[in-house]
Enzyme design. Structure first.
Site, PDB file in Angstrom:
ATOM      1  N   ASP A  48       4.263  -4.819   3.421  1.00  0.00           N
ATOM      2  CA  ASP A  48       3.703  -3.572   3.939  1.00  0.00           C
ATOM      3  C   ASP A  48       4.868  -2.687   4.372  1.00  0.00           C
ATOM      4  O   ASP A  48       5.386  -1.901   3.590  1.00  0.00           O
ATOM      5  CB  ASP A  48       2.757  -3.895   5.092  1.00  0.00           C
ATOM      6  CG  ASP A  48       1.893  -2.713   5.509  1.00  0.00           C
ATOM      7  OD1 ASP A  48       2.398  -1.576   5.475  1.00  0.00           O
ATOM      8  OD2 ASP A  48       0.729  -2.917   5.875  1.00  0.00           O
ATOM      9  N   ASP A  66       6.166   2.854   7.220  1.00  0.00           N
ATOM     10  CA  ASP A  66       4.821   2.372   6.917  1.00  0.00           C
ATOM     11  C   ASP A  66       4.093   3.337   5.999  1.00  0.00           C
ATOM     12  O   ASP A  66       3.593   4.372   6.459  1.00  0.00           O
ATOM     13  CB  ASP A  66       4.055   2.196   8.233  1.00  0.00           C
ATOM     14  CG  ASP A  66       2.686   1.582   8.057  1.00  0.00           C
ATOM     15  OD1 ASP A  66       2.360   1.138   6.937  1.00  0.00           O
ATOM     16  OD2 ASP A  66       1.941   1.543   9.052  1.00  0.00           O
ATOM     17  N   HIS A  99       0.838  -1.205   0.000  1.00  0.00           N
ATOM     18  CA  HIS A  99       0.000   0.000   0.000  1.00  0.00           C
ATOM     19  C   HIS A  99       0.866   1.245   0.000  1.00  0.00           C
ATOM     20  O   HIS A  99       2.016   1.247   0.440  1.00  0.00           O
ATOM     21  CB  HIS A  99      -0.998  -0.028   1.160  1.00  0.00           C
ATOM     22  CG  HIS A  99      -0.464   0.309   2.515  1.00  0.00           C
ATOM     23  ND1 HIS A  99      -0.462   1.591   3.022  1.00  0.00           N
ATOM     24  CD2 HIS A  99       0.042  -0.472   3.496  1.00  0.00           C
ATOM     25  CE1 HIS A  99       0.027   1.590   4.257  1.00  0.00           C
ATOM     26  NE2 HIS A  99       0.343   0.349   4.570  1.00  0.00           N
ATOM     27  N   HIS A 153       3.014   5.171  12.947  1.00  0.00           N
ATOM     28  CA  HIS A 153       1.858   6.039  12.699  1.00  0.00           C
ATOM     29  C   HIS A 153       2.001   7.441  13.290  1.00  0.00           C
ATOM     30  O   HIS A 153       1.013   8.137  13.507  1.00  0.00           O
ATOM     31  CB  HIS A 153       0.571   5.396  13.239  1.00  0.00           C
ATOM     32  CG  HIS A 153       0.095   4.247  12.410  1.00  0.00           C
ATOM     33  ND1 HIS A 153      -1.107   3.618  12.641  1.00  0.00           N
ATOM     34  CD2 HIS A 153       0.661   3.601  11.348  1.00  0.00           C
ATOM     35  CE1 HIS A 153      -1.275   2.628  11.756  1.00  0.00           C
ATOM     36  NE2 HIS A 153      -0.199   2.606  10.971  1.00  0.00           N
ATOM     37  N   GLU A 203      -5.132   1.728   2.622  1.00  0.00           N
ATOM     38  CA  GLU A 203      -4.951   0.573   3.503  1.00  0.00           C
ATOM     39  C   GLU A 203      -5.111   0.956   4.956  1.00  0.00           C
ATOM     40  O   GLU A 203      -5.672   0.201   5.763  1.00  0.00           O
ATOM     41  CB  GLU A 203      -3.568  -0.045   3.259  1.00  0.00           C
ATOM     42  CG  GLU A 203      -3.315  -1.351   4.000  1.00  0.00           C
ATOM     43  CD  GLU A 203      -2.701  -1.158   5.392  1.00  0.00           C
ATOM     44  OE1 GLU A 203      -2.533  -2.160   6.097  1.00  0.00           O
ATOM     45  OE2 GLU A 203      -2.391  -0.002   5.767  1.00  0.00           O
ATOM     46  N   GLU A 204      -4.605   2.136   5.309  1.00  0.00           N
ATOM     47  CA  GLU A 204      -4.603   2.539   6.722  1.00  0.00           C
ATOM     48  C   GLU A 204      -6.017   2.694   7.289  1.00  0.00           C
ATOM     49  O   GLU A 204      -6.211   2.627   8.495  1.00  0.00           O
ATOM     50  CB  GLU A 204      -3.822   3.846   6.887  1.00  0.00           C
ATOM     51  CG  GLU A 204      -2.347   3.765   6.538  1.00  0.00           C
ATOM     52  CD  GLU A 204      -1.541   2.899   7.492  1.00  0.00           C
ATOM     53  OE1 GLU A 204      -2.134   2.224   8.355  1.00  0.00           O
ATOM     54  OE2 GLU A 204      -0.303   2.897   7.376  1.00  0.00           O
TER      55      GLU A 204
END
Length: 722
Positions: free
Chosen positions: A415, A349, A339, A498, A386-387
């Site tokens: 990922d 990420d 993603h 994140h 995706e998140e």
């Protein structure tokens, strides 16, 4: 420029031109790529399998991967935003510039964004403090910390520390006389709990709002964003693709509203959490919580004013694809996916994986210049949103379900390619042997002179994980479509997850300064694809599957202690093991044949079809009880049986789960990764308060369902009608 944002990107191989900065950066990148193309290109008409692998590995270049990651992380690119569209343009343009057939596919999906949030603590001494709710390094375009799909709301209430927010944590508070009803609960990340599960549990306990923080001394000011939606895919199109002009449910539809929490929540930095936790009075923390550095749990005497207002709106998301058409079997697809969207800058990420995917595309392009064409079609997939809940990949799988079911060989997912040291991989079991063989061919990035296999085998964490969880884009491929899959990454966890600290600088200082781990992941990823695309006989070995099923069935037998009959499961596994052995013998005979007659090619094609379709046999049309979207019974069985060793039963509700401490006990804690669980465990949950005879009948029925799915897979391997 207004027109650029008013229309979706082109769906042809030639996208709209990106902005001037991106044009310049892309030009620089293409110059670099041109050099490597000239350096590695050959003019021979065809390549052998060994030479193909050799050329692929020799074309690796750390600085090129680093350049890709730098470009991908220049600005935040949250799904559905203008900066995210710029990143879409960049990936699409780059793939097209390599001479690949590149295109994008767009969907309309319900996403969620913050409008306003505030948090003020009022202390018992009369002072107050308004917490900033912003990462210390947040730059322009970084979204404020929030939980996607959180309910909007406000609360003025006393805070209570609930540890991980598990059922056992609430029981411990109850024993101390602490009631969280009407309070704002503080949850620390961990303990087998996802943020969605923690909020759901707090809602059930009557809490007014939830604050979730992650402990860690290095990045104390970071806020961990994330979703609190239950389930996968666009909530307005459950089970079908959210195409433009297609059917959409309303926000007030029960199928939609049940996926969102009813109380608001926010992420909190560790630094801000400590301020509130240090001010709590009330009962002392239980001894087993002391490693949380919290002395007292509250409630109060501090009072917090909590406000969150968000908006849910339909936004356009964009999946990007590059297709390398197969020369002999163009109707068989090997898919590599990652993603592209990120909560902030996304260096780990997900763009460590995106950089690796772009580098694989570059290497494949060089090989094509050397005369290589894959036997089967290779599809490079860059997913969006995706998140928010694996939305881009789920919508695409739902839209292409029939073709994927009949033509997809395997899906290879990455990922976060690099989070830190240590290689980890998960796979459906028929791909175990191939994965191990491939990592024997790739140089270890952290141990000079060794292969990845040598370092991995020496590690205490060298088991190939199973893909029973639903926390990345393989979820729809495995659980809904029954496609053999792999997921892999370097590093178990990372402290900037994140947050706005997930930047290129963090990667170059901590995660992978020399980008050797990126190159290693790309090496494994690409070699897996080359074997699956080029080997005349698909490198699937179902003996591994059969062996694992046998072992787990024995564990289940010991645990159930004769409560119900497992003979249907025993018989079906024996049948599957026989079919797997026969398929392996046939495969070896065909590999040993030197002739390439038309008859032999037809036999290979027929065997490959059986090997490819066997995984689909584990799908059940009815799916799990109450969760029909999850069709794969045996992947859930494997996850379930793995958990039996610690007497933990996973139960999911399309995105939430409930472990059991004992076989017939009441539901306990939701788990962290939204793991879905087998119908057998679900039956145990539903029958906990039923009579013994009814309980046994329901559980026995679920065992029969799993047994029948294994028989279907065995039949697919044999390829014969009854």
């Amino acid at each position: 420029m207004a027109q650029l944002w008013s229309k979706p990107p082109s769906t042809t191989a030639t996208p709209k031109p990106p902005r001037p900065l991106w044009t310049f950066l892309l030009a620089v990148t293409l110059c670099i790529l041109g050099f490597y193309t000239l350096h590695y290109a050959h003019s021979t008409p065809a390549l052998s399998t060994s030479r193909t692998a050799s050329l692929f590995l020799s074309a690796a270049d750390n600085s090129t991967v680093a350049a890709f990651l730098r470009l991908l992380t220049l600005h935040p690119h949250l799904a559905g935003t203008k900066p995210s569209l710029l990143t879409t343009h960049f990936v699409l343009s780059h793939l097209a510039s390599l001479g690949l057939r590149a295109h994008n596919v767009s969907y309309d999906a319900l996403l969620s964004y913050p409008v306003h949030s505030s948090l003020t603590a009022h202390f018992s001494n009369g002072s107050s403090l308004t917490l900033p709710l912003s990462d210390a390094v947040a730059g322009s375009g970084v979204v404020k910390p929030y939980h996607a799909y959180s309910s909007s709301g406000s609360a003025r209430a006393e805070p209570v520390f609930v540890n991980f927010g598990r059922e056992e944590d609430y029981r411990a508070l109850g024993e101390l006389g602490v009631n969280v009803s009407g309070c704002v609960v503080l949850v620390r990340k961990g303990g087998g709990m996802s943020r969605a599960a923690a909020v759901e549990r707090a809602e059930r306990k009557g809490a007014a709002a939830v604050l979730i923080y992650a402990e860690g001394d290095r990045f104390r000011k970071g806020f961990e964003r994330g979703t609190v939606m239950r389930g996968l895919g666009d909530p307005l199109s459950p089970g079908w693709a959210g195409v433009e002009g297609g059917e959409r449910l309303g926000l007030d539809d029960h199928e939609v509203s049940r996926r969102f929490p009813k109380i608001p929540s926010l992420p909190l930095s560790f630094e801000d959490a400590e301020v509130i936790l240090a001010s709590l009075g009330g009962a002392p923390a239980p001894p087993e919580w002391r490693n949380s550095k919290v002395d007292r749990v509250g409630p109060g005497p501090t009072v917090v004013d909590f406000v969150y207002q968000g908006e849910k709106k339909v936004a356009k998301i964009h999946n990007v694809f590059a297709v390398i058409r197969g020369s002999e079997e163009p109707d068989r697809y090997v898919l590599l996916g990652n993603h592209r969207d990120a909560w902030t800058y996304g260096a780990v990420d997900p763009n460590s994986g995106t950089a690796a995917l772009l580098d694989i595309a570059r290497r494949f392009s060089l090989m094509m210049d050397s005369g290589w064409r894959p036997r089967r079609t290779i599809v490079l997939c860059s997913w969006d949103a995706e998140e928010f809940g694996m939305i881009g990949s789920t919508e695409w799988v739902e839209q292409n379900l029939l073709n994927l079911g009949s033509k997809a060989v395997a899906y290879l997912n990455v990922d976060c390619a690099v989070q830190g040291p240590g290689f980890f991989a998960g796979a459906t079991p028929q791909l175990d042997n191939l994965l191990l063989e491939v990592i024997k061919k790739v140089e270890d990035p952290d141990l000079k002179g060794a292969t990845m296999y040598q370092e991995w085998a020496a590690s205490s964490e060298n088991a190939i994980e199973r893909l029973g969880r639903v926390d990345s884009d393989f979820a729809a491929f495995v659980h809904h479509a029954g496609i053999p899959s792999v997921d892999m990454y370097y590093g178990r966890d990372f402290p900037t997850y994140h947050t706005a600290f997930d930047s290129y600088d963090w990667m170059t200082n901590y995660g992978d300064p020399l980008f050797k781990r990126h190159v290693a992941v790309a090496g494994v990823w690409g070699l897996l694809a080359l074997h699956l695309a080029d080997d005349s006989i698909l490198p699937f070995n179902y003996l591994s599957y059969a062996k694992q099923l046998k072992g787990y069935k024995d564990v289940l037998s010991n645990f159930l202690g004769g409560l119900v009959s497992l003979s249907p499961l025993t018989t079906s596994i024996q049948e599957f093991a026989w079919s797997a052995k026969e398929a392996e013998i046939e495969a070896q005979k065909l590999r040993d044949l030197e002739t390439t007659s038309e008859l032999i090619m037809l036999k290979k094609r027929a065997l490959n079809d059986r090997l490819m379709l066997a995984e689909r046999g584990f799908l059940d049309a009815d799916g799990l009880d109450g969760r029909r979207w999850f069709k794969h019974l045996v992947s859930h069985l494997l996850l379930f049986l793995c958990s039996l060793g610690s007497k933990v039963f996973d139960l999911a509700h399309r995105g939430s789960s409930f472990p059991f401490e004992q076989i017939y006990g009441p539901p306990s804690d939701p788990e962290s990764k939204l793991d879905v669980f087998p119908g057998i465990a679900d039956a145990m949950s539903r029958t906990a308060k039923m009579s013994s005879s009814k309980k046994k009948a329901i559980i026995q029925h679920e065992i029969w369902r799993v047994a029948r799915s294994i028989q279907r897979a065995a039949s697919a391997l044999r390829g014969e009608l009854t």
